[in-house]
Write a protein that holds these residues in place. Structure first.
Motif, short mmCIF file in Angstrom:
data_model
loop_
_atom_site.label_atom_id
_atom_site.label_comp_id
_atom_site.label_asym_id
_atom_site.label_seq_id
_atom_site.Cartn_x
_atom_site.Cartn_y
_atom_site.Cartn_z
N GLN A 83 48.86 -46.64 3.44
CA GLN A 83 49.63 -47.23 4.55
C GLN A 83 50.07 -46.16 5.55
O GLN A 83 50.02 -46.37 6.76
N LYS A 84 50.46 -45.02 5.01
CA LYS A 84 50.87 -43.91 5.88
C LYS A 84 49.70 -43.43 6.75
O LYS A 84 49.85 -43.18 7.95
N LYS A 85 48.52 -43.32 6.13
CA LYS A 85 47.34 -42.87 6.88
C LYS A 85 46.95 -43.86 7.96
O LYS A 85 46.55 -43.48 9.07
N ILE A 86 47.05 -45.16 7.66
CA ILE A 86 46.73 -46.18 8.66
C ILE A 86 47.73 -46.12 9.80
O ILE A 86 47.36 -46.25 10.97
N GLN A 87 48.99 -45.90 9.47
CA GLN A 87 50.02 -45.78 10.51
C GLN A 87 49.73 -44.59 11.43
O GLN A 87 49.89 -44.68 12.64
N GLU A 88 49.30 -43.48 10.84
CA GLU A 88 49.01 -42.27 11.62
C GLU A 88 47.71 -42.40 12.42
O GLU A 88 47.59 -41.85 13.51
N HIS A 89 46.72 -43.10 11.85
CA HIS A 89 45.40 -43.23 12.49
C HIS A 89 44.96 -44.69 12.44
O HIS A 89 44.13 -45.07 11.60
N ALA A 93 41.66 -48.44 10.05
CA ALA A 93 41.77 -49.76 9.42
C ALA A 93 40.52 -50.58 9.70
O ALA A 93 39.92 -51.18 8.80
N SER A 94 40.12 -50.60 10.96
CA SER A 94 38.96 -51.39 11.38
C SER A 94 37.65 -50.66 11.14
O SER A 94 36.69 -51.23 10.60
N ASP A 95 37.60 -49.39 11.51
CA ASP A 95 36.34 -48.64 11.49
C ASP A 95 35.89 -48.25 10.08
O ASP A 95 34.70 -48.29 9.77
N LEU A 96 36.83 -47.87 9.22
CA LEU A 96 36.47 -47.31 7.92
C LEU A 96 36.89 -48.16 6.73
O LEU A 96 36.12 -48.36 5.79
N VAL A 141 46.66 -53.29 6.92
CA VAL A 141 45.31 -53.35 7.51
C VAL A 141 45.24 -54.46 8.56
O VAL A 141 44.72 -54.26 9.66
N ILE A 142 45.80 -55.63 8.23
CA ILE A 142 45.77 -56.78 9.14
C ILE A 142 46.40 -56.45 10.49
O ILE A 142 45.96 -56.93 11.53
N GLU A 143 47.42 -55.61 10.49
CA GLU A 143 48.09 -55.24 11.74
C GLU A 143 47.14 -54.63 12.77
O GLU A 143 47.38 -54.73 13.97
N TYR A 144 46.05 -54.00 12.29
CA TYR A 144 45.21 -53.22 13.20
C TYR A 144 43.78 -53.76 13.33
O TYR A 144 42.93 -53.10 13.93
N LEU A 145 43.51 -54.95 12.81
CA LEU A 145 42.17 -55.51 12.93
C LEU A 145 42.04 -56.34 14.20
O LEU A 145 43.02 -56.86 14.73
N SER A 146 40.82 -56.48 14.65
CA SER A 146 40.54 -57.31 15.82
C SER A 146 40.59 -58.78 15.42
O SER A 146 40.53 -59.13 14.23
#
Length: 197
Positions: free
Chosen positions: A81-87, A91-94, A119-124
């Motif tokens: 979760q921390k890594k997704i928040q930072e980058h 979430a979508s690409d990898l 993850v859902i926060e950053y998906l298209s």
């Protein structure tokens, strides 16, 4: 056809470390989607044994490749979760391509559901539509009635309520099951979220 909720026949992971290959028995209930060709690095052995893991020294590609297993572990889930928040793009690409076929299992998991919410926060919208149509809609009531799954559905609603197509799909499941959703102590929160939106 194997459902994401059905455990596979195999209950072993193969450890691929510098010292060679060794078998690691894994509890089926904690890893229901293990496959015969799964290889796991030594840091997952540490994690399974309850040892502290320094995730920052692990090659990032190994983190991504094993994010399903990390997400079901408290410290691993927090790290992801921390890594997704930072980058957010990861979430979508990898991450999404790696976990989408295991999304139901993670949604119903005590730690995995927090990971899926992040993850859902950053998906298209396209990716969210795929999650809903291919995965969540198949197990809609099971997810809604789950204390973990209900949180994921609420997060999904926050993201997709502005999209007419996805909401029409949601409504086809929501309205026929409305009474059941209202009276269940977990899914009633979805009804409240729906009304608030």
């Amino acid at each position: 056809i194997n459902s994401p909720l059905q455990p596979q026949n195999n209950n072993m992971f193969i450890c691929n470390s510098n010292k060679g290959h060794q078998s690691l028995p894994i509890n089926k209930s904690s890893s229901p989607i293990a496959s015969t060709n799964s290889y796991t690095p030594s840091f997952l052995i540490q994690m399974q044994n309850g040892q502290n893991v320094n995730y920052d020294i692990i090659p990032f590609q190994e983190i991504i490749n094993n994010c399903y297993y990390l997400a079901k572990n408290q410290s691993g889930c927090r790290y992801l979760q921390k890594k997704i928040q930072e980058h957010p793009n990861i979430a979508s690409d990898l991450i999404f391509p790696v976990i989408k076929d295991k999304i139901i299992d993670l949604t119903l998991d005590a730690f995995g559901n927090y990971f899926i919410q992040k993850v859902i926060e950053y998906l298209s919208l396209t990716e969210l539509n795929e999650i809903f149509t291919k995965y969540l809609s198949v197990y809609f009531l099971k997810i809604c009635f789950s204390s973990h799954g209900t949180r994921v559905i609420q997060k999904l609603l926050e993201r997709v309520y502005i999209d007419e197509y996805i909401m029409s799909l949601f409504n086809t499941l929501f309205y026929p099951n409305l009474l059941e959703l209202i009276v269940n102590q977990n899914s009633t929160h979805i009804v409240i979220k729906y009304v608030s939106l």
